[in-house]
Write a protein that holds these residues in place. Structure first.
Motif, mmCIF file in Angstrom:
data_model
loop_
_atom_site.group_PDB
_atom_site.id
_atom_site.type_symbol
_atom_site.label_atom_id
_atom_site.label_comp_id
_atom_site.label_asym_id
_atom_site.label_seq_id
_atom_site.Cartn_x
_atom_site.Cartn_y
_atom_site.Cartn_z
ATOM 1 N N CYS A 106 -0.207 -6.537 6.129
ATOM 2 C CA CYS A 106 0.345 -5.186 6.216
ATOM 3 C C CYS A 106 -0.468 -4.169 5.439
ATOM 4 C CB CYS A 106 1.795 -5.172 5.725
ATOM 5 S SG CYS A 106 2.924 -6.084 6.798
ATOM 6 N N ILE A 110 -1.909 4.967 3.426
ATOM 7 C CA ILE A 110 -3.325 5.344 3.452
ATOM 8 C C ILE A 110 -3.502 6.760 2.917
ATOM 9 C CG2 ILE A 110 -5.277 5.859 4.950
ATOM 10 C CD1 ILE A 110 -4.544 3.531 6.678
ATOM 11 N N MET A 166 1.063 0.121 14.021
ATOM 12 C CA MET A 166 0.356 0.227 12.746
ATOM 13 C C MET A 166 -1.131 0.477 12.973
ATOM 14 S SD MET A 166 2.185 -2.442 10.093
ATOM 15 C CE MET A 166 2.077 -3.915 11.097
ATOM 16 N N GLU A 167 -1.707 -0.259 13.915
ATOM 17 C CA GLU A 167 -3.136 -0.087 14.174
ATOM 18 C C GLU A 167 -3.435 1.321 14.674
ATOM 19 O OE1 GLU A 167 -6.341 -1.842 17.318
ATOM 20 O OE2 GLU A 167 -5.231 -3.317 16.113
ATOM 21 N N PHE A 183 -3.564 -1.748 5.021
ATOM 22 C CA PHE A 183 -4.580 -1.053 5.800
ATOM 23 C C PHE A 183 -5.520 -0.231 4.924
ATOM 24 C CE2 PHE A 183 -1.430 -2.187 8.878
ATOM 25 C CZ PHE A 183 -2.162 -2.485 10.023
ATOM 26 N N ALA A 207 5.026 1.617 10.866
ATOM 27 C CA ALA A 207 3.645 2.084 10.960
ATOM 28 C C ALA A 207 3.397 3.263 10.030
ATOM 29 C CB ALA A 207 3.324 2.469 12.404
ATOM 30 N N ALA A 259 0.592 2.155 7.438
ATOM 31 C CA ALA A 259 -0.710 2.616 7.933
ATOM 32 C C ALA A 259 -0.850 4.130 7.969
ATOM 33 C CB ALA A 259 -0.949 2.056 9.339
ATOM 34 N N GLN A 315 -1.831 4.099 13.945
ATOM 35 C CA GLN A 315 -1.804 5.016 12.797
ATOM 36 C C GLN A 315 -3.066 4.863 11.951
ATOM 37 O OE1 GLN A 315 0.030 7.457 11.975
ATOM 38 N NE2 GLN A 315 2.199 7.150 12.344
ATOM 39 N N ALA A 316 -3.472 3.613 11.712
ATOM 40 C CA ALA A 316 -4.656 3.380 10.882
ATOM 41 C C ALA A 316 -5.911 3.957 11.536
ATOM 42 C CB ALA A 316 -4.826 1.885 10.626
#
Length: 379
Positions: free
Chosen positions: A120, A96, A152-153, A122, A88, A92, A155-156
């Motif tokens: 994968c 980013i 991951m989501e 983001f 993650a 993410a 973190q994004a």
């Protein structure tokens, strides 16, 4: 085929071959249907994108910089020792942080009507949310376990919140993995569409002609990142005792002379599209990259998978479960075990019947032009 409305389609990817190449068939299909297409990824991937005749919006660093920053922040190695938190952070978090400003700037003039982001990536969804465009996710390989995707989501979402950009769910899922090779309990999600995978090719490139032989042919390919000569040489020496021709693809940085093998028994080829390599192959020995695995399945070629890191353990588990090959997890990745596995696969009629069935299933999936037309209608 002409369309009534010319749209701007932005494809977005982590700057690594295994993530970027699966996007190209759909990108070419949209371009051929009259749309304006661009690819958002690091500047270092420019030659790969140019070879496809696609536009490029450069943003962010290459993986070596990202891995170094993840190590600085956390001490983790998401490539070789993936955990939900380290994966993650790489995809993410760090990516980013080091890419978003540049991505938003270069995409401002493009103003996409649709963003197609690999699973994968983001950065593309962040750009889409900032510009009010829907997102289609292109997935390759089996679904990641929720413990990874949830991390991951999370973190994004933090990065969206920090920039004041609303979190928008991905609208459509374009899935290149054959349904018969999914884990038990998988459910078709709303917005899910199958998409036939294609082996990587470069338009206009000359085909590679491998020597004709009456013996079986084993293709060994550990992708662009995991083909360490020191690790592969002992495996290749034992593999050359099998009654078969052995062909090995070189990573982007390795050279044939770096491998300590009998070069009369092992043939090396440079980075070559899988489309050119799989004809006449009887077994693929691989680290289990999603692109390589899908290409072998599409051609009906059984596999021996030696996962090294990243998502390769997911592919290996599905290959073994579907009985379309053999998976050797550490510490079973010994030279003798590899040679024995290849001999087994060469002789096993049941494995060949299974992989032939999967190849037929893949051939029946909608191709890139069909999926592009479906997305056009939805837009």
């Amino acid at each position: 085929m002409a369309t009534l409305i010319n749209m701007r389609i932005l494809f977005s990817s982590v700057p690594q071959h295994g993530h970027l190449l699966p996007l190209f068939p759909l990108a070419r299909a949209f371009r051929e249907r009259g749309h304006e297409v661009a690819v958002l990824t690091a500047a270092g991937m420019a030659p790969v994108i140019a070879a496809q005749g696609l536009g490029h919006l450069p943003a962010g660093p290459l993986p070596d910089v990202l891995f170094a920053e993840v190590a600085r922040r956390t001490g983790a190695d998401p490539a070789h020792a993936p955990t939900p938190d380290s994966v993650a952070e790489f995809f993410a978090g760090t990516r980013i942080d080091l890419t978003a400003d540049e991505a938003l700037a270069v995409a401002a003039d493009f103003r996409p009507d649709l963003v197609v982001a690999e699973a994968c990536d983001f950065v593309g969804p962040l750009v889409a949310a900032a510009m009010g465009a829907p997102v289609a996710t292109l997935a390759f390989g089996p679904p990641m376990p929720p413990v990874f995707t949830d991390a991951m989501e999370a973190q994004a979402r933090k990065r969206h919140d920090a920039r004041g950009v609303a979190w928008e769910p991905r609208k459509w899922l374009l899935d290149t993995w054959p349904a018969s090779m999914r884990a038990d309990g998988w459910e078709e999600l709303e917005g899910w569409s199958p998409l036939r995978p294609e082996a990587f090719r470069e338009p206009g490139a000359k085909s590679v002609a491998l020597p004709i032989s009456e013996r079986a042919r084993v293709l060994v390919t550990f992708g662009t990142f995991f083909g360490d000569p020191a690790k592969l040489s002992p495996l290749l020496r034992e593999l050359s005792t099998v009654d078969a021709d052995v062909v090995v693809t070189l990573g982007l940085l390795s050279k044939a002379e770096e491998f300590e093998v009998d070069h009369e028994r092992v043939t090396f080829v440079g980075f070559t599209p899988m489309e050119d390599l799989l004809d006449g192959v009887d077994v693929v020995v691989t680290h289990g990259g999603a692109g390589t695995t899908s290409a072998a399945l599409m051609k009906g070629v059984p596999l021996v998978v030696l996962p090294q890191g990243a998502d390769q353990f997911f592919q290996a588990e599905r290959v073994a479960a579907a009985q379309v090959g053999i998976a050797l997890d550490p510490p079973s990745q010994t030279p003798q075990a590899l040679a024995d596995a290849v001999r087994t696969v060469l002789a096993d009629v049941h494995i060949r019947e299974n992989v032939t069935s999967v190849a037929k299933e893949i051939a029946a999936m909608p191709d890139a032009h069909e999926v592009a037309a479906t997305l056009e209608a939805r837009l």
